[in-house]
Design a protein around this motif. Structure first.
Motif, PDB file in Angstrom:
ATOM      1  N   ILE A 361       0.939  -1.455  -0.014  1.00  0.00           N
ATOM      2  CA  ILE A 361      -0.006  -0.049   0.057  1.00  0.00           C
ATOM      3  C   ILE A 361       0.771   1.328   0.079  1.00  0.00           C
ATOM      4  CG2 ILE A 361      -1.830   1.374   1.170  1.00  0.00           C
ATOM      5  CD1 ILE A 361      -2.732  -1.598   2.530  1.00  0.00           C
ATOM      6  N   VAL A 362       0.673   1.966  -1.023  1.00  0.00           N
ATOM      7  CA  VAL A 362       1.665   3.415  -1.109  1.00  0.00           C
ATOM      8  C   VAL A 362       0.525   4.488  -1.017  1.00  0.00           C
ATOM      9  CG1 VAL A 362       3.174   4.482  -2.656  1.00  0.00           C
ATOM     10  CG2 VAL A 362       3.220   2.045  -2.568  1.00  0.00           C
ATOM     11  N   LYS A 363       0.835   5.556  -0.169  1.00  0.00           N
ATOM     12  CA  LYS A 363       0.130   6.702  -0.004  1.00  0.00           C
ATOM     13  C   LYS A 363       0.848   7.810  -0.907  1.00  0.00           C
ATOM     14  CE  LYS A 363      -1.311   6.225   4.860  1.00  0.00           C
ATOM     15  NZ  LYS A 363      -1.278   6.759   6.012  1.00  0.00           N
ATOM     16  N   VAL A 364      -0.105   8.464  -1.630  1.00  0.00           N
ATOM     17  CA  VAL A 364       0.458   9.230  -2.490  1.00  0.00           C
ATOM     18  C   VAL A 364      -0.153  10.758  -2.221  1.00  0.00           C
ATOM     19  CG1 VAL A 364       0.031   9.981  -4.891  1.00  0.00           C
ATOM     20  CG2 VAL A 364       0.080   7.661  -4.486  1.00  0.00           C
ATOM     21  N   GLY A 365       0.795  11.977  -2.140  1.00  0.00           N
ATOM     22  CA  GLY A 365       0.460  12.946  -1.675  1.00  0.00           C
ATOM     23  C   GLY A 365      -0.117  13.770  -2.601  1.00  0.00           C
ATOM     24  N   ILE A 366      -1.179  14.631  -2.093  1.00  0.00           N
ATOM     25  CA  ILE A 366      -2.041  15.637  -2.901  1.00  0.00           C
ATOM     26  C   ILE A 366      -2.060  17.055  -2.248  1.00  0.00           C
ATOM     27  CG2 ILE A 366      -3.490  13.734  -3.507  1.00  0.00           C
ATOM     28  CD1 ILE A 366      -5.533  14.675  -1.548  1.00  0.00           C
ATOM     29  N   ARG A 367      -1.080  17.257  -1.281  1.00  0.00           N
ATOM     30  CA  ARG A 367      -1.028  18.641  -0.543  1.00  0.00           C
ATOM     31  C   ARG A 367      -0.104  19.621  -1.248  1.00  0.00           C
ATOM     32  NH1 ARG A 367       1.104  19.402   5.566  1.00  0.00           N
ATOM     33  NH2 ARG A 367       1.260  21.859   5.519  1.00  0.00           N
ATOM     34  N   GLN A 368      -0.472  20.645  -1.480  1.00  0.00           N
ATOM     35  CA  GLN A 368       0.277  21.580  -2.272  1.00  0.00           C
ATOM     36  C   GLN A 368       1.682  22.057  -1.630  1.00  0.00           C
ATOM     37  OE1 GLN A 368      -1.049  22.974  -5.184  1.00  0.00           O
ATOM     38  NE2 GLN A 368       0.841  23.943  -5.598  1.00  0.00           N
ATOM     39  N   LYS A 369       2.596  22.091  -2.156  1.00  0.00           N
ATOM     40  CA  LYS A 369       3.614  22.204  -1.747  1.00  0.00           C
ATOM     41  C   LYS A 369       3.985  23.425  -1.266  1.00  0.00           C
ATOM     42  CE  LYS A 369       6.425  18.929  -4.410  1.00  0.00           C
ATOM     43  NZ  LYS A 369       7.575  18.509  -5.260  1.00  0.00           N
ATOM     44  N   PRO A 370       4.737  23.966  -0.155  1.00  0.00           N
ATOM     45  CA  PRO A 370       5.127  25.202   0.341  1.00  0.00           C
ATOM     46  C   PRO A 370       6.229  25.813  -0.470  1.00  0.00           C
ATOM     47  CG  PRO A 370       5.936  23.920   1.963  1.00  0.00           C
ATOM     48  CD  PRO A 370       5.081  22.936   0.868  1.00  0.00           C
ATOM     49  N   GLN A 371       6.090  27.056  -0.688  1.00  0.00           N
ATOM     50  CA  GLN A 371       7.339  28.073  -1.381  1.00  0.00           C
ATOM     51  C   GLN A 371       8.402  27.941  -0.725  1.00  0.00           C
ATOM     52  OE1 GLN A 371       6.366  28.746  -4.422  1.00  0.00           O
ATOM     53  NE2 GLN A 371       4.369  27.826  -4.299  1.00  0.00           N
ATOM     54  N   THR A 372       8.573  28.399   0.580  1.00  0.00           N
ATOM     55  CA  THR A 372       9.768  28.562   1.146  1.00  0.00           C
ATOM     56  C   THR A 372       9.775  28.227   2.666  1.00  0.00           C
ATOM     57  OG1 THR A 372       9.447  30.925   1.417  1.00  0.00           O
ATOM     58  CG2 THR A 372      10.697  30.404  -0.486  1.00  0.00           C
ATOM     59  N   VAL A 373      10.812  28.092   3.229  1.00  0.00           N
ATOM     60  CA  VAL A 373      10.712  28.146   4.776  1.00  0.00           C
ATOM     61  C   VAL A 373      11.467  29.440   5.457  1.00  0.00           C
ATOM     62  CG1 VAL A 373      11.499  26.692   6.730  1.00  0.00           C
ATOM     63  CG2 VAL A 373      10.520  25.679   4.788  1.00  0.00           C
ATOM     64  N   ALA A 374      11.028  30.187   6.103  1.00  0.00           N
ATOM     65  CA  ALA A 374      11.861  31.325   6.366  1.00  0.00           C
ATOM     66  C   ALA A 374      12.931  31.067   7.608  1.00  0.00           C
ATOM     67  CB  ALA A 374      10.720  32.252   7.137  1.00  0.00           C
ATOM     68  N   GLY A 375      13.811  31.679   7.165  1.00  0.00           N
ATOM     69  CA  GLY A 375      15.100  31.512   8.096  1.00  0.00           C
ATOM     70  C   GLY A 375      16.058  30.440   7.554  1.00  0.00           C
ATOM     71  N   ALA A 376      15.567  29.602   6.477  1.00  0.00           N
ATOM     72  CA  ALA A 376      16.263  28.397   5.785  1.00  0.00           C
ATOM     73  C   ALA A 376      16.662  28.646   4.377  1.00  0.00           C
ATOM     74  CB  ALA A 376      15.689  27.206   6.071  1.00  0.00           C
ATOM     75  N   GLU A 377      16.277  30.021   3.846  1.00  0.00           N
ATOM     76  CA  GLU A 377      16.693  29.996   2.433  1.00  0.00           C
ATOM     77  C   GLU A 377      18.165  30.595   2.210  1.00  0.00           C
ATOM     78  OE1 GLU A 377      14.611  28.722   0.262  1.00  0.00           O
ATOM     79  OE2 GLU A 377      12.980  28.409   1.850  1.00  0.00           O
ATOM     80  N   GLY A 378      18.449  30.475   1.242  1.00  0.00           N
ATOM     81  CA  GLY A 378      19.765  30.836   0.846  1.00  0.00           C
ATOM     82  C   GLY A 378      21.033  30.214   1.271  1.00  0.00           C
ATOM     83  N   LEU A 379      20.784  28.711   1.827  1.00  0.00           N
ATOM     84  CA  LEU A 379      21.796  27.806   2.322  1.00  0.00           C
ATOM     85  C   LEU A 379      21.892  26.811   1.066  1.00  0.00           C
ATOM     86  CD1 LEU A 379      20.517  27.428   5.907  1.00  0.00           C
ATOM     87  CD2 LEU A 379      22.299  28.888   5.162  1.00  0.00           C
ATOM     88  N   ASP A 380      23.284  26.211   1.353  1.00  0.00           N
ATOM     89  CA  ASP A 380      23.653  25.131   0.330  1.00  0.00           C
ATOM     90  C   ASP A 380      23.296  23.774   0.408  1.00  0.00           C
ATOM     91  OD1 ASP A 380      24.556  23.878  -1.994  1.00  0.00           O
ATOM     92  OD2 ASP A 380      26.681  24.556  -1.609  1.00  0.00           O
TER      93      ASP A 380
END
Length: 455
Positions: A361-380
């Motif tokens: 049994i495999v669950k398939v996501g249907i939730r809309q993905k968030p665009q960004t996470v504040a405080g974690a952008e700009g990292l490698d």
């Protein structure tokens, strides 16, 4: 001459009726006297004598005697009217009248007898070989058969033909057809024959009986009801067995019998190139197949099915295995055999399920993905992933505790909102969960590779 010119002749001597009519002007004068003439009332008339009834007692004659005499005289006058003779002439005329009808009756009978003899024919009639001589008035053969109560049909033979005229001394032959239910070399059909015996029927039907097997003796008689007859003619059959060729003449009913007649024995699973119980045909070649065999049991996997279920907790493009699939197992029995020393392809004989498969049994996501996470952008994050897992989303450490791009343990992963195992999620979802973890705890979850985030 019309009928009105005749007067009916009254039969003398008590005859019922006259055999013919006489002309009213008929007259004949005999040359010889005919003696006495019997008159009515039993009196005898003698020429030259008075006639009358006997005298009444006392010697006197009654009045009735005079009247009778008058009537007799009137008859004599009528008899002699137109003649020149005397009383003797009248006597001869009356006697002649009595004799002429008798002569005519005799002539009629003589002529009828001659016609009867002329129409009678003596013929010889033979019915199914049994002759007899008979007399008949039939004009042709068909009338004769009808008179004798002999009905013929389409399968019967009549000689000469039924419309042939008959003459005395003719010979007529009738041969009745008999139905024969013939099975000739395995093929059944119905035929008709006029032969009386099996041997005659075979000759008539053109069946070669030399060396043949017959279900009835050749001398057996065939009745009108017919006969069931099976004939197996002699045929040439070649038997190939054990590297040798044997050609025989046989009237066997089956291929198996022909093989045995050739001196070849079938054992165990041995068989022939054609069905052993089939009919051997003339010129046929039969190959004997020596078969050896065994059985082998194999266990084979039964693949599991995969069912996908939509899960609103998972981001779109993310799949998580809720229940791992497990293959089942079945036990299959195969027959292995060799024909004349050559191995054949295994033949599946039976199958038994040992363990049923478990669906995945495999669950398939249907939730809309968030665009960004504040405080974690700009990292490698790519550098961190290459350091932790070699950039592989499905990577798992040797202990099985950590998995995915960023080597999450399952407990941490689910605390961040993930479902299932991290290595089963998409790369984007793993990066999203890693960013959330960084916001909470900084680079400490990755003590060896966390410095790569800032280059």
């Amino acid at each position: 001459m019309s009928k009105s010119q005749y007067e009916t002749y009254e039969a003398p001597y008590g005859l019922a009726e006259a055999p013919y009519d006489l002309p009213r002007d008929f007259s004949c004068e005999p040359t010889e006297p005919y003696g006495q003439v019997t008159e009515p009332y039993g009196q005898a008339y003698v020429p030259g004598q008075a006639s009358g009834p006997p005298s009444a007692p006392g010697g006197s004659s009654g009045g009735s005697g005079g009247r009778a005499e008058a009537r007799r005289a009137a008859r004599r006058r009528r008899a002699t009217r137109g003649t020149t003779g005397g009383p003797g002439t009248s006597e001869r005329a009356v006697a002649l009248r009595r004799l002429v009808p008798q002569a005519l009756v005799v002539a009629f009978l003589a002529g009828g007898t001659s016609a009867f003899v002329a129409n009678d024919k003596a013929v010889r009639l033979s019915v199914d070989g049994e002759p007899r001589t008979l007399h008949t008035f039939a004009d042709d053969v068909s009338e004769l058969l009808a008179d004798e109560g002999l009905a013929v049909g389409a399968h019967d033979i009549v000689a000469p033909a039924t419309r042939t005229a008959l003459a005395s001394g003719d010979e007529i032959a009738v041969r009745y057809g008999r139905p024969v239910h013939l099975t000739l070399d395995g093929e059944r059909r119905e035929v008709w024959t006029t032969a009386h015996t099996v041997d005659g029927a075979l000759r008539q039907l053109g069946v070669r009986a030399e060396g043949a097997h017959l279900s009835a003796s050749r001398g057996r008689r065939i009745g009108r009801a017919g006969l069931d007859l099976a004939v197996r003619t002699e045929r040439t059959v070649t038997i190939m067995a054990d590297g040798r060729e044997r050609t025989i003449r046989t009237n066997a009913a089956t291929v198996r019998e022909a093989v045995e007649e050739a001196g070849v024995t079938l054992r165990g699973q041995d068989t022939t190139s054609v069905a052993p119980d089939s009919f051997p045909r003339d010129g046929q070649t039969v190959t004997v197949m020596r078969i050896t065999g065994s059985k082998e049991v194999r266990e084979e996997a039964i693949p599991f099915d995969v069912h996908r279920i939509e899960d609103p907790a998972l981001f779109r493009g993310t799949e998580a295995v809720a229940q791992a699939g497990r293959p089942g197992a079945r036990r299959v029995t195969y027959a292995l055999r060799s024909v004349n020393g050559v191995k054949q392809r295994p033949r599946r004989v039976s199958s038994e399920v040992v363990r049923a498969p478990q669906d995945q049994i495999v669950k398939v996501g249907i939730r809309q993905k968030p665009q960004t996470v504040a405080g974690a952008e700009g990292l490698d994050w790519g550098a961190l992933a290459r350091c932790e897992s070699g950039g592989r989303p499905d990577a798992v450490d040797p202990s099985g505790t950590y998995g995915g791009l960023y080597q999450f343990d399952t407990r941490t992963w689910q605390a961040l909102g993930g479902s299932g195992r991290p290595q089963d999620a998409s790369a984007s979802e793993q990066t999203y969960r890693a960013k959330k973890l960084y916001v909470q705890r900084g680079a400490s979850p990755w003590p060896h590779c966390g410095g790569r985030l800032r280059g």
